[in-house]
Scaffold this motif. Structure first.
Motif, PDB file in Angstrom:
ATOM      1  N   PRO A   1       0.791  -1.198  -0.001  1.00  0.00           N
ATOM      2  CA  PRO A   1       0.209  -0.019   0.089  1.00  0.00           C
ATOM      3  C   PRO A   1       0.897   1.360  -0.059  1.00  0.00           C
ATOM      4  O   PRO A   1       2.014   1.168   0.723  1.00  0.00           O
ATOM      5  CB  PRO A   1      -0.800  -0.113   1.194  1.00  0.00           C
ATOM      6  CG  PRO A   1      -0.757  -1.669   1.850  1.00  0.00           C
ATOM      7  CD  PRO A   1       0.369  -2.099   1.091  1.00  0.00           C
ATOM      8  N   GLY A   2       0.686   2.208  -0.911  1.00  0.00           N
ATOM      9  CA  GLY A   2       1.190   3.659  -0.967  1.00  0.00           C
ATOM     10  C   GLY A   2       2.203   3.505  -1.928  1.00  0.00           C
ATOM     11  O   GLY A   2       2.870   4.518  -2.457  1.00  0.00           O
ATOM     12  N   VAL A   3       2.892   2.298  -2.250  1.00  0.00           N
ATOM     13  CA  VAL A   3       4.184   2.347  -3.288  1.00  0.00           C
ATOM     14  C   VAL A   3       3.537   2.890  -4.668  1.00  0.00           C
ATOM     15  O   VAL A   3       2.552   2.281  -5.153  1.00  0.00           O
ATOM     16  CB  VAL A   3       4.623   0.889  -3.405  1.00  0.00           C
ATOM     17  CG1 VAL A   3       5.692   0.853  -4.571  1.00  0.00           C
ATOM     18  CG2 VAL A   3       5.422   0.621  -1.896  1.00  0.00           C
ATOM     19  N   THR A   4       4.314   3.819  -5.227  1.00  0.00           N
ATOM     20  CA  THR A   4       3.842   4.312  -6.448  1.00  0.00           C
ATOM     21  C   THR A   4       4.720   4.148  -7.391  1.00  0.00           C
ATOM     22  O   THR A   4       4.288   3.736  -8.431  1.00  0.00           O
ATOM     23  CB  THR A   4       3.668   5.897  -6.410  1.00  0.00           C
ATOM     24  OG1 THR A   4       4.824   6.594  -6.032  1.00  0.00           O
ATOM     25  CG2 THR A   4       2.398   6.299  -5.458  1.00  0.00           C
ATOM     26  N   THR A   5       6.150   4.100  -7.337  1.00  0.00           N
ATOM     27  CA  THR A   5       7.200   3.719  -8.356  1.00  0.00           C
ATOM     28  C   THR A   5       8.096   3.324  -7.541  1.00  0.00           C
ATOM     29  O   THR A   5       8.692   3.589  -6.497  1.00  0.00           O
ATOM     30  CB  THR A   5       7.506   4.964  -9.329  1.00  0.00           C
ATOM     31  OG1 THR A   5       8.246   5.875  -8.133  1.00  0.00           O
ATOM     32  CG2 THR A   5       6.554   5.507 -10.015  1.00  0.00           C
ATOM     33  N   THR A   6       9.225   2.348  -8.323  1.00  0.00           N
ATOM     34  CA  THR A   6      10.347   1.971  -7.692  1.00  0.00           C
ATOM     35  C   THR A   6      11.383   1.876  -8.605  1.00  0.00           C
ATOM     36  O   THR A   6      11.050   1.928  -9.970  1.00  0.00           O
ATOM     37  CB  THR A   6      10.299   0.437  -7.292  1.00  0.00           C
ATOM     38  OG1 THR A   6       9.924  -0.418  -8.552  1.00  0.00           O
ATOM     39  CG2 THR A   6       9.185   0.090  -6.303  1.00  0.00           C
ATOM     40  N   GLU A   7      12.583   2.073  -8.128  1.00  0.00           N
ATOM     41  CA  GLU A   7      13.749   2.075  -9.115  1.00  0.00           C
ATOM     42  C   GLU A   7      14.810   1.471  -8.496  1.00  0.00           C
ATOM     43  O   GLU A   7      15.218   1.569  -7.352  1.00  0.00           O
ATOM     44  CB  GLU A   7      14.182   3.718  -9.159  1.00  0.00           C
ATOM     45  CG  GLU A   7      15.449   3.732 -10.389  1.00  0.00           C
ATOM     46  CD  GLU A   7      15.858   5.179 -10.619  1.00  0.00           C
ATOM     47  OE1 GLU A   7      17.026   5.344 -11.457  1.00  0.00           O
ATOM     48  OE2 GLU A   7      15.026   5.999 -10.725  1.00  0.00           O
ATOM     49  N   THR A   8      15.381   0.255  -9.379  1.00  0.00           N
ATOM     50  CA  THR A   8      16.308  -0.664  -8.798  1.00  0.00           C
ATOM     51  C   THR A   8      17.672  -0.300  -9.229  1.00  0.00           C
ATOM     52  O   THR A   8      17.938  -0.247 -10.452  1.00  0.00           O
ATOM     53  CB  THR A   8      15.807  -2.157  -9.347  1.00  0.00           C
ATOM     54  OG1 THR A   8      14.431  -2.151  -8.717  1.00  0.00           O
ATOM     55  CG2 THR A   8      16.621  -3.031  -8.543  1.00  0.00           C
TER      56      THR A   8
END
Length: 163
Positions: free
Chosen positions: A140-147
């Motif tokens: 919940p709440g995660v909008t984007t990720t960058e790995t």
């Protein structure tokens, strides 16, 4: 160990003030976590029993940990990465959810272009992909990720001492 002040933060307990002896004990253990209480006692001018009590108080107060630090590649984990996460909502809950994942070994809430950074240790790329797509991005709440995939571990030390 020193006195405990009344300053508290949302994520921190009371601030622990360390005396010079406690600081020296920490520094000696950072140099060699297997150093005997007798050797530490000799270096700081206390009895072995007093050093044992001080170390236990530092551990109980979560001022320090004594652990074996490994190179993940040497123990079967082929993929390490830092994941930058942008989120909306409660960052404390997000940090807690990430912290509960066994693959996640480091979580910090940040200021800047990411709200949270999480370091992960995975068996391989398939494991990293599963972790990202099925468990982290669905929180919940995660909008984007960058790995940021680690290509080489250049330095990993925990001997910065005390202030």
């Amino acid at each position: 160990m020193g006195r405990v002040s009344t300053r508290t933060g949302r994520d921190r307990g009371p601030e622990i003030r360390l005396d010079d002896v406690a600081k020296r004990i920490i520094e000696l253990l950072q140099e060699d976590g297997r150093r005997s209480y007798a050797a530490i006692a000799k270096s700081v001018g206390l009895s072995e029993a007093a050093v044992r009590q001080r170390v236990q108080r530092l551990l109980d107060a979560e001022v320090m940990q004594i652990v074996a630090v490994t190179d993940p590649l040497q123990v079967g984990f082929r993929r390490q990465a830092m994941i930058g996460i942008r989120a909306s909502g409660d960052l404390v809950e997000l940090g807690d959810a990430l912290s509960a994942m066994s693959e996640v070994d480091y979580v910090v809430t940040t200021a800047g272009s990411f709200d949270v950074l999480a370091e992960v240790v995975c068996e391989d790329d398939d494991h990293l992909l599963e972790l990202l797509t099925e468990r982290i991005r669905t929180l919940p709440g995660v909008t984007t990720t960058e790995t940021f995939v680690y290509l080489k571990l250049n330095k990993q030390h925990y001997n910065w001492g005390t202030r």
